[in-house]
Design a protein around this motif. Structure first.
Motif, PDB file in Angstrom:
ATOM      1  N   ASP A 349       0.505  -1.242  -0.031  1.00 12.62           N
ATOM      2  CA  ASP A 349       0.070  -0.059  -0.243  1.00 12.62           C
ATOM      3  C   ASP A 349       0.901   1.257   0.003  1.00 12.62           C
ATOM      4  OD1 ASP A 349      -2.296  -1.705   0.159  1.00 12.62           O
ATOM      5  OD2 ASP A 349      -2.537  -1.647   2.211  1.00 12.62           O
ATOM      6  N   GLY A 352       2.169   1.841  -3.336  1.00 13.39           N
ATOM      7  CA  GLY A 352       1.226   2.210  -4.489  1.00 13.39           C
ATOM      8  C   GLY A 352       1.094   1.029  -5.434  1.00 13.39           C
ATOM      9  N   VAL A 353       1.573  -0.077  -4.947  1.00  8.88           N
ATOM     10  CA  VAL A 353       1.229  -1.212  -5.879  1.00  8.88           C
ATOM     11  C   VAL A 353       0.565  -2.386  -5.103  1.00  8.88           C
ATOM     12  CG1 VAL A 353       3.476  -0.546  -7.311  1.00  8.88           C
ATOM     13  CG2 VAL A 353       3.643  -2.146  -5.307  1.00  8.88           C
TER      14      VAL A 353
END
Length: 385
Positions: A349, A352-353
């Protein structure tokens, strides 16, 4: 090594060298007997071998023999500390400090204990190059923090923690420090006294040893003050229906018949890496990481995670391609990597993936394995355009 394969998933579990396989085979064949119970010679010999392995582990990490508890793996070691130390020493309102890169095994046990006891959990952020931010940790720590639990080496990013500084910061507010050493013991020399931590855990199977065996090290005075984790045979002093008394540590925490042959295999694995030399292993893996990062950095569609000097691990993403597809296509080329969240969903998280692809190295890897990985990734980019 699997013949014809580029096995690049050592961070998940290491392939086993012949001396470890031989030790396990011998342990189950000509030498097998129970430990600590039999009065016959074969059992006595196996008991001596079992306890010799405990001494070997202690020497390997700079510990005392009576501070080494055999567990199923790091996960059980952390749960043991959560239940038997935090569960008895902490009270409502106390705080636990973790980092953003922790494995689920170093998150969930603390969450379970926090819910049961009314504790609070705080999370240390990462630096721009994906290390645990110890400056931020220093600013966050308060006397309400009673435990800090951090990974020595990230299983996703390969970033290495300055454990001694973390220990100094934790002890500065009266907190204890637990270190998850799963990714560290196979490539970095570990001296728990020099690191000044309070608990250290690792799993045998990541150290070229068997599955189902691991180590919890704890300071003797902490283990002595902790109640048993499980009840049963071996961990007792005397049992009656009126009252049971318990054996001293570490026996108190080793209920039931132990993983006898796993302990012998762990001993052989420690002998194996020690004979090669952890400095040599780390240098070898560092060179492979450097070559891999340099090659992947030249591909516009690839994003690299973690610091440049990551220890044995390279995590990456390819724009527009799910890591599971990367892993599947590489598998067709007989290149084995890990693809997923690596039991570190909070870190995913933060990055951002949904997941990353991860190549991780061991003593048996070579530049040819890096070449196979890079060629496989080039094939992935061609397939997906």
């Amino acid at each position: 090594m699997p013949e014809g394969w580029a096995y690049l998933d050592t961070a998940a579990t290491a392939q086993k060298p012949r001396p470890v396989i031989d030790a396990i085979t011998r342990g189950y064949a000509q030498d097998y007997a129970t430990v600590h119970r039999g009065v016959y010679q074969r059992s006595a010999d196996m008991t001596l071998a079992y306890e010799a392995a405990r001494r070997r582990v202690a020497g390997f990490i700079g510990a005392q023999e009576n501070e080494v508890v055999f567990v199923r793996g790091a996960t059980e070691g952390i749960n043991l500390v959560a239940q038997c130390w935090a569960g008895t020493q902490l009270k409502a309102g106390d705080r636990i400090l973790l980092s953003a890169l922790e494995h689920h095994s170093n998150i969930v046990p603390w969450q379970m204990m926090a819910e049961a006891k009314g504790l609070a959990i705080d999370v240390v952020p990462l630096t721009a190059d994906h290390r645990i931010d110890l400056d931020a940790m220093a600013a966050m720590l308060t006397p309400a923090h009673k435990l800090v639990a951090l990974a020595h080496v990230s299983n996703v990013l390969g970033s290495v923690l300055d454990v001694r500084r973390a220990a100094d910061l934790a002890h500065g507010v009266g907190a204890k420090l637990l270190v998850d050493g799963c990714q560290a013991v196979a490539r970095l020399g570990v001296d728990v006294r020099a690191l000044d931590c309070d608990f250290y855990v690792f799993s045998g199977h990541k150290l070229y040893g068997p599955t189902g065996i691991g180590v919890l090290w704890g300071r003797a005075e902490l283990l002595d003050a902790m109640p048993p984790y499980q009840g049963g045979g071996s961990m007792i002093d005397r049992v009656s229906f009126e009252r049971t008394t318990y054996a001293p540590a570490p026996t108190r925490f080793e209920a039931g018949t132990p993983h006898i042959v796993g302990v012998l295999g762990l001993h052989a694995a420690i002998d194996y890496v020690s004979a090669i030399g952890l400095d040599r292993i780390h240098a070898h893996e560092t060179a492979l990481v450097r070559t891999t990062r340099e090659a992947l950095a030249g591909l516009n569609s690839v994003t690299l995670f973690g610091p440049e000097d990551s220890a044995g691990i390279v995590s990456f993403a390819i724009h527009g391609v799910h890591p599971h597809d990367i892993g599947t296509i590489l598998d067709e080329s007989r290149v084995a990597i890990r693809a997923g969240h690596h039991c570190a969903q909070p870190l995913m998280d933060l990055l951002g993936v949904p997941a990353t692809a991860r190549a991780s190295f061991g003593v048996y890897n070579s530049p040819a394995d890096v070449d196979a990985l890079v060629k496989g990734i080039e094939r992935v980019t061609r397939i997906f355009g």
